[in-house]
Structure formats: C-alpha cells, structure tokens
Enzyme design. Sequence first.
Site, PDB file in Angstrom:
ATOM      1  N   GLY A  12       0.730  -1.313   0.069  1.00 15.03           N
ATOM      2  CA  GLY A  12      -0.094   0.042  -0.146  1.00 15.03           C
ATOM      3  C   GLY A  12       0.934   1.126  -0.017  1.00 15.03           C
ATOM      4  O   GLY A  12       0.172   2.362   0.350  1.00 15.03           O
ATOM      5  N   SER A  13       2.015   1.260  -0.593  1.00 16.88           N
ATOM      6  CA  SER A  13       2.985   2.435  -0.445  1.00 16.88           C
ATOM      7  C   SER A  13       2.284   3.623  -1.553  1.00 16.88           C
ATOM      8  O   SER A  13       2.315   4.861  -1.203  1.00 16.88           O
ATOM      9  CB  SER A  13       4.240   2.146  -0.799  1.00 16.88           C
ATOM     10  OG  SER A  13       4.738   1.689  -2.078  1.00 16.88           O
ATOM     11  N   ARG A  64     -14.837 -14.178 -10.787  1.00 11.39           N
ATOM     12  CA  ARG A  64     -14.596 -12.689 -11.179  1.00 11.39           C
ATOM     13  C   ARG A  64     -15.692 -11.942 -11.196  1.00 11.39           C
ATOM     14  O   ARG A  64     -15.918 -10.831 -10.492  1.00 11.39           O
ATOM     15  CB  ARG A  64     -13.825 -12.675 -12.480  1.00 11.39           C
ATOM     16  CG  ARG A  64     -13.225 -11.433 -12.916  1.00 11.39           C
ATOM     17  CD  ARG A  64     -12.410 -11.144 -13.881  1.00 11.39           C
ATOM     18  NE  ARG A  64     -11.598 -12.268 -14.242  1.00 11.39           N
ATOM     19  CZ  ARG A  64     -10.208 -12.334 -13.510  1.00 11.39           C
ATOM     20  NH1 ARG A  64      -9.901 -11.420 -12.726  1.00 11.39           N
ATOM     21  NH2 ARG A  64      -9.387 -13.140 -13.569  1.00 11.39           N
ATOM     22  N   MET A  89      -3.800  -6.834  -7.324  1.00  8.59           N
ATOM     23  CA  MET A  89      -3.217  -7.917  -8.161  1.00  8.59           C
ATOM     24  C   MET A  89      -4.496  -8.807  -8.703  1.00  8.59           C
ATOM     25  O   MET A  89      -4.590 -10.182  -8.817  1.00  8.59           O
ATOM     26  CB  MET A  89      -2.346  -9.045  -7.274  1.00  8.59           C
ATOM     27  CG  MET A  89      -1.389  -8.090  -6.493  1.00  8.59           C
ATOM     28  SD  MET A  89      -0.307  -7.342  -7.797  1.00  8.59           S
ATOM     29  CE  MET A  89       0.874  -8.667  -8.265  1.00  8.59           C
ATOM     30  N   ASN A 106      -4.300   2.717 -13.406  1.00 11.64           N
ATOM     31  CA  ASN A 106      -3.611   1.413 -12.619  1.00 11.64           C
ATOM     32  C   ASN A 106      -1.958   1.907 -12.689  1.00 11.64           C
ATOM     33  O   ASN A 106      -1.921   2.653 -13.859  1.00 11.64           O
ATOM     34  CB  ASN A 106      -3.492   0.196 -13.262  1.00 11.64           C
ATOM     35  CG  ASN A 106      -2.700  -0.908 -12.811  1.00 11.64           C
ATOM     36  OD1 ASN A 106      -2.609  -1.028 -11.642  1.00 11.64           O
ATOM     37  ND2 ASN A 106      -2.153  -1.752 -13.775  1.00 11.64           N
ATOM     38  N   HIS A 108       1.935   0.844 -12.980  1.00  9.07           N
ATOM     39  CA  HIS A 108       2.806  -0.443 -13.272  1.00  9.07           C
ATOM     40  C   HIS A 108       4.129  -0.096 -13.481  1.00  9.07           C
ATOM     41  O   HIS A 108       4.534   0.771 -14.109  1.00  9.07           O
ATOM     42  CB  HIS A 108       2.202  -1.100 -14.532  1.00  9.07           C
ATOM     43  CG  HIS A 108       2.846  -2.431 -15.133  1.00  9.07           C
ATOM     44  ND1 HIS A 108       2.646  -3.399 -14.393  1.00  9.07           N
ATOM     45  CD2 HIS A 108       4.128  -2.793 -16.006  1.00  9.07           C
ATOM     46  CE1 HIS A 108       3.247  -4.399 -15.012  1.00  9.07           C
ATOM     47  NE2 HIS A 108       4.289  -3.917 -15.794  1.00  9.07           N
ATOM     48  N   GLU A 173       7.118   5.984  -8.932  1.00 14.41           N
ATOM     49  CA  GLU A 173       5.620   5.623  -8.870  1.00 14.41           C
ATOM     50  C   GLU A 173       4.924   6.668  -8.006  1.00 14.41           C
ATOM     51  O   GLU A 173       3.766   7.191  -8.220  1.00 14.41           O
ATOM     52  CB  GLU A 173       5.477   4.225  -8.334  1.00 14.41           C
ATOM     53  CG  GLU A 173       5.984   3.098  -9.268  1.00 14.41           C
ATOM     54  CD  GLU A 173       5.631   1.600  -9.014  1.00 14.41           C
ATOM     55  OE1 GLU A 173       4.654   1.579  -8.411  1.00 14.41           O
ATOM     56  OE2 GLU A 173       6.535   0.610  -8.971  1.00 14.41           O
TER      57      GLU A 173
HETATM   58  C1  GRF Z   1       4.069  -1.413  -7.158  1.00 12.38           C
HETATM   59  O1  GRF Z   1       5.126  -1.678  -7.606  1.00 12.38           O
HETATM   60  C2  GRF Z   1       2.831  -1.207  -8.468  1.00 12.38           C
HETATM   61  O2  GRF Z   1       3.624  -0.633  -9.609  1.00 12.38           O
HETATM   62  C3  GRF Z   1       2.639  -2.643  -8.903  1.00 12.38           C
HETATM   63  O3  GRF Z   1       2.773  -3.335  -7.300  1.00 12.38           O
HETATM   64  C4  GRF Z   1       3.513  -2.480  -6.434  1.00 12.38           C
HETATM   65  C5  GRF Z   1       2.617  -2.149  -5.178  1.00 12.38           C
HETATM   66  O4  GRF Z   1       3.139  -1.571  -4.284  1.00 12.38           O
HETATM   67  N1  GRF Z   1       1.435  -2.706  -9.322  1.00 12.38           N
HETATM   68  P1  GRF Z   1       2.280  -0.929  -3.280  1.00 12.38           P
HETATM   69  O5  GRF Z   1       1.320  -1.907  -2.543  1.00 12.38           O
HETATM   70  O6  GRF Z   1       1.701   0.501  -3.730  1.00 12.38           O
HETATM   71  O7  GRF Z   1       3.580  -0.672  -2.149  1.00 12.38           O
END
Ligand code: GRF
Length: 199
Positions: A12-13, A64, A89, A106, A108, A173
């Site tokens: 969750g960062s 789903r 995920m 999203n 990535h 990110e």
């Molecule tokens: C991040 O690297 C994001 O790009 C990927 O999963 C990771 C999630 O990190 N999809 P966090 O849970 O936000 O810390």
Amino acid sequence: MKRLGILISGRGSNFEAIADSIAAGELEASIAVVVGNRPEARGLETARQRGFNAVCIPSKGLDREVYDRMLLAELRQHGVELVCLAGFMRLLSATFIREYPNRILNIHPSLLPAFPGLDAQRQALEHGVKITGCTVHFVDEYLDAGPIIIQTPVPVMDGDTVETLSARILREEHRIYSEAIRIVLGGDYRIEGRRVVLG
Ligand code: GRF
C-alpha cells in the site's frame, strides 16, 4: 472534491503516497475508501491507522463476476468517482469496467508495453534493458493495456538487484500516480484511440 476508491493487495505504499499528496494540498481529492482483496494486505492496516475507511473483501475462491459485483457495491456505497488500482493483483471484469468508463487508473512498474504482468522489475533485469520505469494508464479488460497517461524512465544500474531497481522505480511511482490523478480529475485531456492527449 472528487471521491477516490483505492484498491490494493499488499503493502500500500502507492496508496500512502496519494494520501500524502492530498494531505499536503497537492492533490484536490478525498479518499472515500481503501479496499483490499487479501486480509493480510499491510496497506489496509496502514489505512485504518491513518483514519481512512478500509475494507477487506477477500477474493480467494470467488468467481470474477461475483467478486466484481461485491467490489462495485462497496465503491458505490462510498460514492467513489475515480478508482485507483495501487498494487491490486486482479484483472477486472468487463462489467466492472463498464461501470467506471475511463475512470479506473492503474500503476505498473515498467515502461509499458514492455514487461506487463507480474515481476516487471525482474523481467527488466533479466532482459538486460538499460532503462525501465513506470506507467500510469487507464484500465481496460486486458492486463496492463489501456491508454497511457504518464510514463517516467528510470535507469537500470550495473549491479542492480530486483530490490534496488524496484526501490528506484517506486520513488517515481509515488510521484507520478498523484500527477496522473490530478490530470484525470482536472479533465484537461482527451483520449484519441490509444493516445491520451493533454491540454
Ligand atoms: C507497485 O510496484 C505497483 O506498481 C505494482 O505493485 C506494487 C505495489 O506496491 N502494481 P504498493 O502496494 O503500492 O506499495
């Protein structure tokens, strides 16, 4: 103030970085709810500690469509207007995506379309690229595939491990996710085919 729904599966960062941007007055939005699909997702605990609505809807073993209907009900209940996947995920169904047309983002950890799917940082190292990065894009029914809003390059250093490279990408990110949300909420863009044209 637009209401965000943040979906997570783990640490969750990215959620925290978005919350920090809002707290710092750099992003005009509010986090209506944080939803996790795994009870052990650390980000859910962080969200609760920071005083946000944090809900776990476990997805294990669920079809789903069934899962996505539960998710939609939760988001609607909190009046969510923009959905931000932040380390979530799971692929979303067409039913879900239709409910939030061009209103799901999203992040990535690669320069898409390179290295979609799991372990993007490991894929980049194994391929031997010199530059990778991260991408914020609109979500469609396919994996890591919708129109791209922002990308930032990140160099791969000799001697990088998955951990050191991931940490370097993660800093970017945290910066670009809030920036992308600001663009989308500001509305000063248009989508032309696959291209997101700003201004
Ligand atoms: C991040 O690297 C994001 O790009 C990927 O999963 C990771 C999630 O990190 N999809 P966090 O849970 O936000 O810390």
